[in-house]
Design a protein around this motif. Structure first.
Motif, mmCIF file in Angstrom:
data_model
loop_
_atom_site.group_PDB
_atom_site.id
_atom_site.type_symbol
_atom_site.label_atom_id
_atom_site.label_comp_id
_atom_site.label_asym_id
_atom_site.label_seq_id
_atom_site.Cartn_x
_atom_site.Cartn_y
_atom_site.Cartn_z
ATOM 1 N N GLY A 70 0.838 -1.193 0.000
ATOM 2 C CA GLY A 70 0.000 0.000 0.000
ATOM 3 C C GLY A 70 0.871 1.241 0.000
ATOM 4 N N LEU A 71 0.568 2.125 0.949
ATOM 5 C CA LEU A 71 1.311 3.381 1.027
ATOM 6 C C LEU A 71 2.689 3.184 1.666
ATOM 7 C CD1 LEU A 71 1.163 6.441 0.660
ATOM 8 C CD2 LEU A 71 -0.073 6.593 2.814
ATOM 9 N N GLY B 182 -2.142 6.822 -5.647
ATOM 10 C CA GLY B 182 -2.290 5.812 -4.590
ATOM 11 C C GLY B 182 -3.225 4.678 -4.983
ATOM 12 N N LEU B 183 -3.188 4.268 -6.246
ATOM 13 C CA LEU B 183 -4.136 3.249 -6.718
ATOM 14 C C LEU B 183 -3.523 1.855 -6.840
ATOM 15 C CD1 LEU B 183 -5.840 5.276 -9.606
ATOM 16 C CD2 LEU B 183 -6.486 5.131 -7.196
ATOM 17 N N ALA B 184 -2.194 1.771 -6.799
ATOM 18 C CA ALA B 184 -1.543 0.506 -7.157
ATOM 19 C C ALA B 184 -1.954 -0.641 -6.240
ATOM 20 C CB ALA B 184 -0.027 0.674 -7.140
ATOM 21 N N ASP B 185 -2.248 -0.326 -4.984
ATOM 22 C CA ASP B 185 -2.597 -1.387 -4.043
ATOM 23 C C ASP B 185 -3.997 -1.164 -3.477
ATOM 24 O OD1 ASP B 185 -1.781 -3.758 -3.099
ATOM 25 O OD2 ASP B 185 -0.444 -2.986 -1.540
ATOM 26 N N ASN B 186 -4.863 -0.561 -4.269
ATOM 27 C CA ASN B 186 -6.214 -0.251 -3.795
ATOM 28 C C ASN B 186 -7.081 -1.517 -3.892
ATOM 29 O OD1 ASN B 186 -9.048 0.531 -4.020
ATOM 30 N ND2 ASN B 186 -8.277 2.626 -3.956
ATOM 31 N N VAL B 187 -7.378 -2.081 -2.734
ATOM 32 C CA VAL B 187 -8.034 -3.398 -2.697
ATOM 33 C C VAL B 187 -9.439 -3.333 -3.308
ATOM 34 C CG1 VAL B 187 -8.851 -5.241 -1.178
ATOM 35 C CG2 VAL B 187 -6.652 -4.142 -0.740
ATOM 36 N N ALA B 188 -10.163 -2.241 -3.049
ATOM 37 C CA ALA B 188 -11.526 -2.136 -3.587
ATOM 38 C C ALA B 188 -11.493 -2.149 -5.121
ATOM 39 C CB ALA B 188 -12.186 -0.856 -3.077
ATOM 40 N N LEU B 189 -10.551 -1.394 -5.694
ATOM 41 C CA LEU B 189 -10.457 -1.358 -7.162
ATOM 42 C C LEU B 189 -10.033 -2.714 -7.716
ATOM 43 C CD1 LEU B 189 -8.725 2.039 -8.035
ATOM 44 C CD2 LEU B 189 -11.079 1.361 -8.503
ATOM 45 N N LEU C 127 5.060 12.497 -4.102
ATOM 46 C CA LEU C 127 3.901 12.398 -3.214
ATOM 47 C C LEU C 127 2.829 11.476 -3.776
ATOM 48 C CD1 LEU C 127 3.701 16.099 -2.031
ATOM 49 C CD2 LEU C 127 4.569 14.117 -0.764
ATOM 50 N N ASN C 128 2.010 10.985 -2.849
ATOM 51 C CA ASN C 128 0.988 9.998 -3.168
ATOM 52 C C ASN C 128 -0.311 10.516 -2.552
ATOM 53 O OD1 ASN C 128 -0.719 7.697 -2.587
ATOM 54 N ND2 ASN C 128 1.049 6.364 -2.917
#
Ligand code: PMP
Length: 387
Positions: free
Chosen positions: A27-28, A47-54, A364-365
């Protein structure tokens, strides 16, 4: 073998030796040697690379019958899966352009387009700080190339005026947000220049702006209303779009020309269809991520204001914020101190940046909270006052 070993020793002696780091992004955060640090070195700007919902939503669209992890051949053979057509149509539609062409990476795009579209009657005018992938494309091109001083439009205008009659075509090549300095091109000024000369083409790399700038996240050209004036608008999917691959927005004629002449498009296996599906899924989501873009812009402003305004003369205006430290050894030392404080920041050294401008590149993320940024600013200020 001796020559290679002694070259490595010289690099180590100058603080410029690179090693592949063993670490695990989560994640972050990023875990290294069992220690978790806030990851401020990736290009996962939204901040999408580890976004579980997506990821879960996307995985529901797949099944073993339709899901393919390899295209098994180049696009011109059997690798041109329908997902390419859908992704390229969607990109062209979003940009209001005739066509889009997708590549395996930004490196493929930048190292392949310029050699394909130029010849020995062409002149390339490239900003001094363009990315290594563009530099390699220039190296493979038969055109003459002049590098103009970074964002120095007086010099660029003079070079165009002096050379306009001598070349069939002139390509102005630059980035919108520069990868290492985090500053920006003046796109309206470049467009004004281009409009004065029918033989001038604009090539713009939006790798660090795609997803991040503009109402739909299409980049700085969208933000500044100049998409229609950019002849080659390159974007990448491996940064804010949390995927892999790249694209160029161009005319349909240019697309077909590249399909017929561009070696890194012709002579490589096409992207895996599942990757193209994920990219399309993410691109559609990114269009509606104005809130993330606003937060990223706001935390960017805060960190920039907290840094020493001198900063080696480099003035970022984006979410990429260099903290310039000069010599490589110093950048390495400060990076280690920040890592010790829980921030994963890495030294960026020559040849990636000019000698004497080694730095930390704060990337930044949008997932960073205000309190993450408070802590970062306090730590940076503490370090700055101790140097
Ligand atoms: N252009 C720029 C400005 C970049 O910073 C990068 C990668 N850091 C690339 C192109 C290459 O893109 P990719 O990683 O997709 O090969």
């Amino acid at each position: 073998m001796d020559r290679y070993a002694s070259q490595l020793e010289t690099l180590a002696h100058n603080g410029n030796l690179r090693r592949l780091p063993e670490m695990e992004p989560q994640g972050l955060y990023l875990v290294r040697d069992g220690v978790s640090m806030l990851n401020l070195s990736s290009n996962d700007y939204l901040g999408l690379a580890d976004n579980v919902a997506l990821k879960s939503e996307f995985l529901q669209t797949l099944n073993p019958q339709t899901c393919r992890f390899s295209s098994t051949s180049s696009r011109l053979l059997t690798g041109n899966y329908p997902a390419y057509t859908r992704l390229e149509k969607r990109l062209a539609q979003l940009y209001g352009a005739e066509s889009a062409l997708v590549f395996n990476s930004g490196y493929h795009a930048n190292s392949g387009i310029l050699p394909a579209v130029t010849n020995n009657r062409s002149l390339i005018l490239a900003d001094k700080l363009v990315h290594a992938s563009i530099v390699d494309g220039i190296g493979l091109s038969k055109a003459r190339c002049i590098r103009y001083r970074h964002n120095n439009y007086e010099q660029l205008e003079r070079l165009v005026a002096e050379n306009a009659d001598q070349y069939e075509r002139i390509f102005i090549v630059t980035e919108s947000i520069f990868s290492m300095d985090g500053d920006e091109s003046d796109l309206p000024r470049l467009v004004t220049l281009k409009r004065q000369y029918p033989q001038v083409y604009l090539y713009l790399d939006e790798a660090h702006a795609f997803g991040v700038r503009g109402e739909l996240g299409l980049g700085c050209a969208e933000e500044q209303g100049v998409v229609g004036d950019i002849d080659f608008l390159v974007g990448t999917f491996g940064k804010a779009a949390a995927s892999m691959g790249a694209f160029v927005i161009c005319s349909e004629t240019m697309k077909q020309y590249l399909v017929n002449t561009m070696r890194p498009l012709i002579f490589t296996t096409a992207l895996p269809p599942v990757n193209l599906e994920w990219t399309l899924f993410i691109v559609n989501k990114i269009c509606n991520m104005q809130k993330r873009r606003e937060h990223l812009a706001q935390i960017g402003r805060r960190v920039r204001e907290a840094l020493n305004p001198l900063n080696g003369g480099i003035v970022s205006s984006s979410h990429i914020i260099p903290y310039v430290l000069g010599e490589s050894e110093r950048a390495v030392e400060v990076a280690l101190r920040l890592q010790h404080e829980g921030f994963y920041l890495l030294p960026v050294r020559p040849p990636t940046v000019p000698r004497g401008t080694s730095r930390l590149r704060i990337s930044l993320n949008a997932e960073c909270s205000d309190s993450d940024i408070d802590r970062l600013i306090t730590t940076l200020q503490h370090i700055q006052s101790s140097l």
